[in-house]
Design a protein around this motif. Sequence first.
Motif, PDB file in Angstrom:
ATOM      1  N   ASP A 190      82.621  14.536 -71.834  1.00 18.33           N
ATOM      2  CA  ASP A 190      83.039  15.165 -70.576  1.00 18.33           C
ATOM      3  C   ASP A 190      82.743  14.256 -69.389  1.00 18.33           C
ATOM      4  OD1 ASP A 190      84.451  17.495 -70.624  1.00 18.33           O
ATOM      5  OD2 ASP A 190      82.771  18.805 -70.130  1.00 18.33           O
ATOM      6  N   LEU A 191      81.572  13.646 -69.414  1.00 19.15           N
ATOM      7  CA  LEU A 191      81.146  12.808 -68.305  1.00 19.15           C
ATOM      8  C   LEU A 191      82.011  11.545 -68.201  1.00 19.15           C
ATOM      9  CD1 LEU A 191      78.963  13.000 -66.152  1.00 19.15           C
ATOM     10  CD2 LEU A 191      77.442  11.709 -67.643  1.00 19.15           C
ATOM     11  N   ASP A 192      82.356  10.973 -69.351  1.00 16.52           N
ATOM     12  CA  ASP A 192      83.200   9.774 -69.335  1.00 16.52           C
ATOM     13  C   ASP A 192      84.597  10.105 -68.826  1.00 16.52           C
ATOM     14  OD1 ASP A 192      83.306   6.929 -69.925  1.00 16.52           O
ATOM     15  OD2 ASP A 192      84.748   7.450 -71.487  1.00 16.52           O
ATOM     16  N   LEU A 193      85.127  11.271 -69.218  1.00 20.72           N
ATOM     17  CA  LEU A 193      86.419  11.708 -68.689  1.00 20.72           C
ATOM     18  C   LEU A 193      86.355  11.882 -67.177  1.00 20.72           C
ATOM     19  CD1 LEU A 193      87.759  14.382 -71.229  1.00 20.72           C
ATOM     20  CD2 LEU A 193      88.786  12.174 -70.680  1.00 20.72           C
ATOM     21  N   ALA A 194      85.261  12.463 -66.689  1.00 19.63           N
ATOM     22  CA  ALA A 194      85.103  12.659 -65.249  1.00 19.63           C
ATOM     23  C   ALA A 194      85.112  11.311 -64.530  1.00 19.63           C
ATOM     24  CB  ALA A 194      83.801  13.410 -64.958  1.00 19.63           C
ATOM     25  N   ARG A 195      84.397  10.333 -65.077  1.00 20.77           N
ATOM     26  CA  ARG A 195      84.344   9.005 -64.452  1.00 20.77           C
ATOM     27  C   ARG A 195      85.734   8.383 -64.366  1.00 20.77           C
ATOM     28  NH1 ARG A 195      84.581   4.171 -66.481  1.00 20.77           N
ATOM     29  NH2 ARG A 195      84.426   4.954 -68.635  1.00 20.77           N
ATOM     30  N   VAL A 196      86.472   8.407 -65.468  1.00 26.80           N
ATOM     31  CA  VAL A 196      87.811   7.807 -65.498  1.00 26.80           C
ATOM     32  C   VAL A 196      88.761   8.549 -64.564  1.00 26.80           C
ATOM     33  CG1 VAL A 196      89.816   7.340 -66.959  1.00 26.80           C
ATOM     34  CG2 VAL A 196      87.512   6.887 -67.821  1.00 26.80           C
ATOM     35  N   ASN A 197      88.741   9.886 -64.622  1.00 30.56           N
ATOM     36  CA  ASN A 197      89.650  10.687 -63.791  1.00 30.56           C
ATOM     37  C   ASN A 197      89.387  10.479 -62.305  1.00 30.56           C
ATOM     38  OD1 ASN A 197      90.979  11.784 -65.980  1.00 30.56           O
ATOM     39  ND2 ASN A 197      89.753  13.655 -66.022  1.00 30.56           N
ATOM     40  N   ILE A 198      88.114  10.514 -61.913  1.00 28.74           N
ATOM     41  CA  ILE A 198      87.773  10.399 -60.491  1.00 28.74           C
ATOM     42  C   ILE A 198      88.119   9.010 -59.961  1.00 28.74           C
ATOM     43  CG2 ILE A 198      85.842  10.358 -58.858  1.00 28.74           C
ATOM     44  CD1 ILE A 198      84.598  12.608 -60.595  1.00 28.74           C
ATOM     45  N   SER A 199      87.811   7.973 -60.738  1.00 18.94           N
ATOM     46  CA  SER A 199      88.171   6.613 -60.308  1.00 18.94           C
ATOM     47  C   SER A 199      89.678   6.493 -60.145  1.00 18.94           C
ATOM     48  CB  SER A 199      87.666   5.583 -61.324  1.00 18.94           C
ATOM     49  OG  SER A 199      86.259   5.510 -61.322  1.00 18.94           O
ATOM     50  N   GLY A 200      90.431   7.061 -61.085  1.00 17.66           N
ATOM     51  CA  GLY A 200      91.883   7.004 -60.988  1.00 17.66           C
ATOM     52  C   GLY A 200      92.414   7.735 -59.773  1.00 17.66           C
ATOM     53  N   GLU A 201      91.844   8.898 -59.485  1.00 14.77           N
ATOM     54  CA  GLU A 201      92.297   9.665 -58.317  1.00 14.77           C
ATOM     55  C   GLU A 201      91.995   8.932 -57.016  1.00 14.77           C
ATOM     56  OE1 GLU A 201      91.826  14.228 -60.013  1.00 14.77           O
ATOM     57  OE2 GLU A 201      90.048  13.035 -59.594  1.00 14.77           O
ATOM     58  N   LEU A 202      90.818   8.302 -56.955  1.00 15.96           N
ATOM     59  CA  LEU A 202      90.462   7.566 -55.747  1.00 15.96           C
ATOM     60  C   LEU A 202      91.288   6.286 -55.604  1.00 15.96           C
ATOM     61  CD1 LEU A 202      86.574   7.998 -55.659  1.00 15.96           C
ATOM     62  CD2 LEU A 202      88.314   9.317 -54.467  1.00 15.96           C
ATOM     63  N   LEU A 203      91.630   5.639 -56.713  1.00 16.19           N
ATOM     64  CA  LEU A 203      92.516   4.477 -56.650  1.00 16.19           C
ATOM     65  C   LEU A 203      93.891   4.876 -56.121  1.00 16.19           C
ATOM     66  CD1 LEU A 203      91.617   2.682 -60.011  1.00 16.19           C
ATOM     67  CD2 LEU A 203      91.381   1.704 -57.711  1.00 16.19           C
TER      68      LEU A 203
END
Length: 411
Positions: A190-203
């Motif tokens: 869950d935490l790794d998904l959060a990291r990838v998703n949030i970075s993508g949204e901010l990019l």
Amino acid sequence: MSLQINATNPEHPALLLELPWHLPLEEWPPEHLVPLPRGISRHVVRYARAGEEVVAVKELARRPALREYELLRDLDRLGIPAVDALAVVTGRTDADGDPLEPVLITRHLGGSMPYRSMFETTMRPATMHRLMDALAVLLVRLHLTGFAWGDCSLSNTLFRRDAGAYAAYLVDAETGELHPRLSDGQRDYDLDLARVNISGELLDLEASGALHPSVDPIEFGTEICARYRSLWQELTRTSVYPAGKYHYIERRIRRLNDLGFDVAEMQIEHSSNGDTVTFVPKVVDAGHHQRQLLRLTGLDTEENQARRLLNDLESWMATQDDYAPGDPLTARPEVLAHRWVREVFRPTVRAVPPDLRGAMDPAEIYHQLLEHRWYLSERAQHDIGLDTAVKDYVENILPRARKSMEAPPPE
């Protein structure tokens, strides 16, 4: 199949029948819709009015609609911050009798905003840190109850002001799973998904020019992991203390309470030689101050708001002639608390004109007034009083801040 409405409240089906279920959601006429900001979703989502309530309507297949409906109801029973599931509508057909997708209906979370609307004006890094704190707390709370989100992201979260910070609410539970307990592997996934998703949204925000130039999207995606792990460690670690130092245990419990979490039960074991004590707390969902304020006053607020209001309540009670802690002959705290609501809280909030309040609820208004009172008192080097603070806030602060408090136009 005829139209079917499965609802949590027997009053909702009659109100929901007025909506145009024979039309695809994308074609609903404006008179049924409410112009509120929407986040990005893989499904068609619209806000509509059902009687006096504003509801979010999402089209999706029957099985995931029913599954998400039940998951959101489970989260509500567990006290997790998530949108309220109101109904699932199935058996929809258009004018030609062709089937339409079912819909999931949730209650609109008043005063909340999707993250993209919050970034319409460039958000300061300090505010972004508060958003990450709120999201980390939400993810920890979900994991403590055994809920694996499966798609933690800014897009699947709504944020609401909470006494200078933010409270995060789960919006999309479609990919979630509820277990008796999560393994470390499930939490890490869950935490790794959060990291990838949030970075993508901010990019994505960076590419559109809506991100502060000092913000690194990759670093912020990684930050959610660090904040989560720090909070999880504080909430779940085992402590070993010298025998007889039981105030250390009390200090640990207070620290957990200050984070907004309750200790439901605890395991205390003495070492074989009696020199040390091992303390393992069982932490339950956040809301220590919320529940305390609700019990004393009946006010249902966010956690940080509750903490601030409780501080003000305690300060006020100390000034009352009939308040003496521990004396059974004096007024009980509940009696004084309700008097505070009646004589202080409600009159203060009512002094702020409704047209100037924007999306702020009464607890947030009162918090803002307490902040303004502190600011004016610091400047004057003496307590200026709540009445003076309210007058100055209404005359000089709210008119200028009104636009920023109003919800931005729909995308």
